[in-house]
Design a protein around this motif. Sequence first.
Motif, PDB file in Angstrom:
ATOM      1  N   THR A 140      29.491  33.294  39.454  1.00  0.00           N
ATOM      2  CA  THR A 140      29.087  32.844  40.780  1.00  0.00           C
ATOM      3  C   THR A 140      30.294  32.242  41.465  1.00  0.00           C
ATOM      4  OG1 THR A 140      26.812  32.406  40.082  1.00  0.00           O
ATOM      5  CG2 THR A 140      27.565  31.257  42.045  1.00  0.00           C
ATOM      6  N   LEU A 141      30.497  32.588  42.731  1.00  0.00           N
ATOM      7  CA  LEU A 141      31.610  32.045  43.504  1.00  0.00           C
ATOM      8  C   LEU A 141      31.239  30.679  44.079  1.00  0.00           C
ATOM      9  CD1 LEU A 141      32.500  35.362  45.327  1.00  0.00           C
ATOM     10  CD2 LEU A 141      33.731  34.309  43.429  1.00  0.00           C
ATOM     11  N   LEU A 142      32.220  29.843  44.298  1.00  0.00           N
ATOM     12  CA  LEU A 142      31.969  28.503  44.821  1.00  0.00           C
ATOM     13  C   LEU A 142      31.277  28.529  46.181  1.00  0.00           C
ATOM     14  CD1 LEU A 142      35.280  26.663  43.859  1.00  0.00           C
ATOM     15  CD2 LEU A 142      33.047  26.501  42.757  1.00  0.00           C
ATOM     16  N   ASN A 143      31.652  29.478  47.036  1.00  0.00           N
ATOM     17  CA  ASN A 143      31.054  29.558  48.368  1.00  0.00           C
ATOM     18  C   ASN A 143      29.808  30.444  48.401  1.00  0.00           C
ATOM     19  OD1 ASN A 143      32.471  31.880  47.885  1.00  0.00           O
ATOM     20  ND2 ASN A 143      33.345  32.046  49.931  1.00  0.00           N
ATOM     21  N   GLY A 144      29.286  30.797  47.235  1.00  0.00           N
ATOM     22  CA  GLY A 144      28.102  31.637  47.139  1.00  0.00           C
ATOM     23  C   GLY A 144      28.478  33.084  46.861  1.00  0.00           C
ATOM     24  N   GLY A 145      27.533  33.811  46.362  1.00  0.00           N
ATOM     25  CA  GLY A 145      27.784  35.207  46.017  1.00  0.00           C
ATOM     26  C   GLY A 145      28.178  35.350  44.562  1.00  0.00           C
ATOM     27  N   ALA A 146      28.192  36.585  44.113  1.00  0.00           N
ATOM     28  CA  ALA A 146      28.563  36.895  42.738  1.00  0.00           C
ATOM     29  C   ALA A 146      29.827  37.730  42.731  1.00  0.00           C
ATOM     30  CB  ALA A 146      27.429  37.630  42.041  1.00  0.00           C
ATOM     31  N   LEU A 147      30.595  37.606  41.647  1.00  0.00           N
ATOM     32  CA  LEU A 147      31.820  38.364  41.472  1.00  0.00           C
ATOM     33  C   LEU A 147      31.777  39.067  40.120  1.00  0.00           C
ATOM     34  CD1 LEU A 147      34.710  39.156  42.344  1.00  0.00           C
ATOM     35  CD2 LEU A 147      35.492  37.067  41.181  1.00  0.00           C
ATOM     36  N   PHE A 148      31.804  40.395  40.173  1.00  0.00           N
ATOM     37  CA  PHE A 148      31.900  41.224  38.981  1.00  0.00           C
ATOM     38  C   PHE A 148      33.370  41.557  38.790  1.00  0.00           C
ATOM     39  CE2 PHE A 148      32.547  45.487  37.324  1.00  0.00           C
ATOM     40  CZ  PHE A 148      31.839  45.455  36.139  1.00  0.00           C
ATOM     41  N   THR A 149      33.888  41.363  37.574  1.00  0.00           N
ATOM     42  CA  THR A 149      35.292  41.649  37.279  1.00  0.00           C
ATOM     43  C   THR A 149      35.398  42.532  36.049  1.00  0.00           C
ATOM     44  OG1 THR A 149      35.878  39.474  38.139  1.00  0.00           O
ATOM     45  CG2 THR A 149      37.563  40.609  36.850  1.00  0.00           C
ATOM     46  N   LEU A 150      36.101  43.641  36.193  1.00  0.00           N
ATOM     47  CA  LEU A 150      36.378  44.568  35.093  1.00  0.00           C
ATOM     48  C   LEU A 150      37.884  44.584  34.889  1.00  0.00           C
ATOM     49  CD1 LEU A 150      35.541  46.841  33.080  1.00  0.00           C
ATOM     50  CD2 LEU A 150      35.772  48.436  35.004  1.00  0.00           C
ATOM     51  N   ARG A 151      38.337  44.099  33.734  1.00  0.00           N
ATOM     52  CA  ARG A 151      39.766  44.029  33.411  1.00  0.00           C
ATOM     53  C   ARG A 151      40.091  45.110  32.382  1.00  0.00           C
ATOM     54  NH1 ARG A 151      42.317  39.455  34.994  1.00  0.00           N
ATOM     55  NH2 ARG A 151      40.999  37.843  35.901  1.00  0.00           N
ATOM     56  N   LEU A 152      41.111  45.906  32.686  1.00  0.00           N
ATOM     57  CA  LEU A 152      41.518  46.985  31.779  1.00  0.00           C
ATOM     58  C   LEU A 152      42.994  46.803  31.417  1.00  0.00           C
ATOM     59  CD1 LEU A 152      39.908  49.965  33.716  1.00  0.00           C
ATOM     60  CD2 LEU A 152      38.914  48.627  31.842  1.00  0.00           C
ATOM     61  N   PRO A 153      43.319  46.930  30.117  1.00  0.00           N
ATOM     62  CA  PRO A 153      44.733  46.768  29.712  1.00  0.00           C
ATOM     63  C   PRO A 153      45.587  47.950  30.157  1.00  0.00           C
ATOM     64  CG  PRO A 153      43.379  47.405  27.841  1.00  0.00           C
ATOM     65  CD  PRO A 153      42.457  47.243  29.011  1.00  0.00           C
TER      66      PRO A 153
END
Length: 153
Positions: A140-153
């Motif tokens: 969850t972001l501080l200002n609202g909303g969601a953040l999906f993160t996909l990290r690839l090497p």
Amino acid sequence: KMIGFLTLYKASTQGLTTRIEAVSPDDFLNGLLRDRIAAPSELNITINTDDMPAVAFFDEHLVGLALDAALQNATRFASANIVVGCKKVAEEIVFTVQDDGAGLGAAERKPSTGLGMALCAAIAKAHCNENRQGSVQLSTLLNGGALFTLRLP
């Protein structure tokens, strides 16, 4: 949805095999969003090109499945805007899907299968480089909303 189910089943029984190729993230994201942006919607979906690399190495099909699952989730919760991006951070390629909804734990407007994050985690795990492995996160972001993160090497 069926392809996602089958991919998740294969990941749990046989593991996923990646086909790592050089891909233009800008072309990839534009292609992924082409149908979503063209379809009538109350949502504004944009691509953040800040710090986007010209070329990245990943399995286009599998990452497409993961980002499609993240986008489906974002469309269920977003109020008006969804921003998709890709950037290089250190030795990783980082894909993001951000919505402006209420954040994690919000009541669902549309039902889901609940398998999206499991599918994304399996796809991230399949991306390996030497001793590094991909990862996925939803916050969850501080200002609202969601953040999906996909990290690839």
